[in-house]
Design a protein around this motif. Structure first.
Motif, PDB file in Angstrom:
ATOM      1  N   MET A  60       0.762  -1.282   0.086  1.00  0.00           N
ATOM      2  CA  MET A  60       0.029   0.405   0.147  1.00  0.00           C
ATOM      3  C   MET A  60       0.947   1.510  -0.087  1.00  0.00           C
ATOM      4  O   MET A  60       1.687   0.866   1.085  1.00  0.00           O
ATOM      5  CB  MET A  60      -0.836  -0.105   1.831  1.00  0.00           C
ATOM      6  CG  MET A  60      -1.379   1.086   1.563  1.00  0.00           C
ATOM      7  SD  MET A  60      -3.049   1.555   2.504  1.00  0.00           S
ATOM      8  CE  MET A  60      -1.224   1.912   4.104  1.00  0.00           C
ATOM      9  N   THR A  61       0.568   2.526  -0.937  1.00  0.00           N
ATOM     10  CA  THR A  61       1.270   2.983  -1.083  1.00  0.00           C
ATOM     11  C   THR A  61       1.092   3.766  -0.078  1.00  0.00           C
ATOM     12  O   THR A  61      -0.165   4.438   0.041  1.00  0.00           O
ATOM     13  CB  THR A  61       1.203   4.415  -2.238  1.00  0.00           C
ATOM     14  OG1 THR A  61       1.491   2.852  -3.393  1.00  0.00           O
ATOM     15  CG2 THR A  61       1.850   5.143  -2.639  1.00  0.00           C
ATOM     16  N   THR A  62       1.907   5.360   0.768  1.00  0.00           N
ATOM     17  CA  THR A  62       0.790   5.541   1.797  1.00  0.00           C
ATOM     18  C   THR A  62       1.832   7.364   1.642  1.00  0.00           C
ATOM     19  O   THR A  62       2.427   7.833   0.196  1.00  0.00           O
ATOM     20  CB  THR A  62       1.813   5.380   2.822  1.00  0.00           C
ATOM     21  OG1 THR A  62       3.233   5.763   2.777  1.00  0.00           O
ATOM     22  CG2 THR A  62       2.091   3.973   3.625  1.00  0.00           C
ATOM     23  N   VAL A  63       1.400   8.390   2.484  1.00  0.00           N
ATOM     24  CA  VAL A  63       1.694   9.810   1.930  1.00  0.00           C
ATOM     25  C   VAL A  63       3.128   9.676   2.812  1.00  0.00           C
ATOM     26  O   VAL A  63       3.543  10.609   1.200  1.00  0.00           O
ATOM     27  CB  VAL A  63       0.742  10.366   3.355  1.00  0.00           C
ATOM     28  CG1 VAL A  63       0.750  10.755   4.157  1.00  0.00           C
ATOM     29  CG2 VAL A  63       0.337  12.340   2.790  1.00  0.00           C
ATOM     30  N   ASP A  95       5.605   7.846   1.065  1.00  0.00           N
ATOM     31  CA  ASP A  95       6.076   6.888  -0.103  1.00  0.00           C
ATOM     32  C   ASP A  95       5.734   8.539  -0.702  1.00  0.00           C
ATOM     33  O   ASP A  95       7.242   8.862  -1.705  1.00  0.00           O
ATOM     34  CB  ASP A  95       4.866   6.409  -0.804  1.00  0.00           C
ATOM     35  CG  ASP A  95       5.582   5.234   0.529  1.00  0.00           C
ATOM     36  OD1 ASP A  95       6.734   4.844   0.373  1.00  0.00           O
ATOM     37  OD2 ASP A  95       4.468   4.344   0.690  1.00  0.00           O
ATOM     38  N   ALA A 108       8.207   2.469   4.814  1.00  0.00           N
ATOM     39  CA  ALA A 108       7.423   3.170   5.786  1.00  0.00           C
ATOM     40  C   ALA A 108       6.664   1.890   6.264  1.00  0.00           C
ATOM     41  O   ALA A 108       6.132   1.399   5.200  1.00  0.00           O
ATOM     42  CB  ALA A 108       6.324   3.512   4.769  1.00  0.00           C
ATOM     43  N   SER A 109       6.833   2.184   7.440  1.00  0.00           N
ATOM     44  CA  SER A 109       5.150   1.340   7.977  1.00  0.00           C
ATOM     45  C   SER A 109       3.834   2.009   8.818  1.00  0.00           C
ATOM     46  O   SER A 109       4.353   2.554   9.418  1.00  0.00           O
ATOM     47  CB  SER A 109       5.971   0.245   8.949  1.00  0.00           C
ATOM     48  OG  SER A 109       5.431  -0.339   9.723  1.00  0.00           O
ATOM     49  N   VAL A 110       2.962   1.320   8.274  1.00  0.00           N
ATOM     50  CA  VAL A 110       1.392   2.207   9.263  1.00  0.00           C
ATOM     51  C   VAL A 110       1.436   1.640  10.395  1.00  0.00           C
ATOM     52  O   VAL A 110       1.605   0.348  10.832  1.00  0.00           O
ATOM     53  CB  VAL A 110       0.355   2.066   8.089  1.00  0.00           C
ATOM     54  CG1 VAL A 110      -1.199   2.846   9.197  1.00  0.00           C
ATOM     55  CG2 VAL A 110       0.707   2.712   7.077  1.00  0.00           C
ATOM     56  N   GLY A 144      -2.314   4.637  12.769  1.00  0.00           N
ATOM     57  CA  GLY A 144      -2.632   5.366  11.869  1.00  0.00           C
ATOM     58  C   GLY A 144      -1.391   5.949  11.758  1.00  0.00           C
ATOM     59  O   GLY A 144      -0.917   6.500  10.408  1.00  0.00           O
ATOM     60  N   SER A 145      -0.332   6.670  12.539  1.00  0.00           N
ATOM     61  CA  SER A 145       1.066   7.276  11.882  1.00  0.00           C
ATOM     62  C   SER A 145       1.595   5.947  11.258  1.00  0.00           C
ATOM     63  O   SER A 145       1.609   5.099  11.143  1.00  0.00           O
ATOM     64  CB  SER A 145       2.246   7.666  13.052  1.00  0.00           C
ATOM     65  OG  SER A 145       1.936   6.501  13.943  1.00  0.00           O
ATOM     66  N   ILE A 146       2.717   6.741  10.952  1.00  0.00           N
ATOM     67  CA  ILE A 146       3.969   5.839   9.852  1.00  0.00           C
ATOM     68  C   ILE A 146       5.356   6.366  10.376  1.00  0.00           C
ATOM     69  O   ILE A 146       5.695   7.249  10.028  1.00  0.00           O
ATOM     70  CB  ILE A 146       3.631   6.580   8.527  1.00  0.00           C
ATOM     71  CG1 ILE A 146       2.548   6.710   7.750  1.00  0.00           C
ATOM     72  CG2 ILE A 146       4.545   5.906   7.212  1.00  0.00           C
ATOM     73  CD1 ILE A 146       2.077   7.298   6.521  1.00  0.00           C
ATOM     74  N   GLY A 188      -5.784  13.251   6.630  1.00  0.00           N
ATOM     75  CA  GLY A 188      -4.726  12.165   5.468  1.00  0.00           C
ATOM     76  C   GLY A 188      -4.001  13.315   5.849  1.00  0.00           C
ATOM     77  O   GLY A 188      -3.053  12.512   4.753  1.00  0.00           O
TER      78      GLY A 188
END
Length: 241
Positions: A1-4, A6, A68-70, A74-76, A106
């Motif tokens: 999953m692409t995160t913010v 990323d 990146a790990s969620v 909800g924090s990354i 978000g």
């Protein structure tokens, strides 16, 4: 999953070839985002975009790598590194940890990139020094101080002297409560053997600015003395005595 997160690094990498790519940061940063980057700090979307423009201008070319790990809340979190050529064409690199908090929409409300290693030893030590002053919890701060300050560390301000980690830890708590800066920027730095000289620019409420510099005296990879020079000491020590 692409995160913010990323997306953030994708934008920063794209800016190496096209600096206008940084305009896309406005899409992922909250209006009042708090950016802490390698010991420097700014607050607000526009100051954060300007900060990244300044960062890109310091490199001839570079590229970021990251993880990146969620987290459950909800924090990354993750790790980051940057490597490339500086403006003189010399190889340069840096690395550290990164953490991100998001707002209800978000967007990034808090972005913290610590600098824990790299080719510029002086810059890494300055970052670790500044990071200590950002930690709100005194116990956590005490542990961080062990990694950058000698036990008998001494800080010499224009009007005060503080000696020992415990005394300085107490003083930092007072500064954070009574005279917290709104921004902190590193202007320049140089190293000569066991001495580092660096200049800074801090912003405070009421559009006040404090300009100055410090000389850090090293004992190996620890700082044992900090001598502060500033004509604006009344601003950054206001209410702390």
């Amino acid at each position: 999953m692409t995160t913010v997160l990323d997306r953030y690094f994708e934008i920063v990498n794209a800016a190496d070839n096209d600096r206008s790519a940084l305009e896309d940061l406005r899409e992922i940063l909250a209006e009042n985002v708090l950016l802490m980057h390698s010991g420097e700090m700014v607050q607000g979307r526009e100051p954060a975009v300007d900060f990244h423009r300044d960062q890109v201008a310091k490199w001839k070319e570079s590229k970021h790598h990251w993880t990146a790990s969620v987290e459950a809340g909800g924090s990354i979190t993750g790790k980051w590194s940057q490597a490339g050529l500086d403006l003189q064409g010399n190889g340069s690199c840096g690395n550290g940890h990164v953490s991100v908090s998001l707002d209800a929409e978000g967007r990034i409300s808090r972005l913290h990139l610590s600098l824990t290693g790299g080719s510029d030893r002086a810059r890494v030590l300055i970052a670790k020094h500044l990071e200590v002053w950002m930690i709100p919890d005194a116990a956590e701060r005490a542990k961080a101080m062990e990694e950058i300050y000698t036990e008998d560390i001494k800080i010499m301000e224009p009007e005060d002297v503080f000696a020992g980690r415990d005394a300085i830890n107490d003083y930092i708590s007072v500064v954070q409560r009574k005279a917290p800066p709104l921004s902190g920027r590193l202007v320049s730095h140089l190293q000569n053997k066991e001495f580092i000289h660096w200049s800074w620019d801090f912003g405070f409420p009421g559009s006040k600015r404090a300009l100055g510099s410090e000389v850090l005296h090293l004992n190996g990879d620890l700082i044992e003395k900090i001598v502060i020079f500033s004509g604006h000491s009344d601003i950054f020590t206001e209410g702390t005595r």
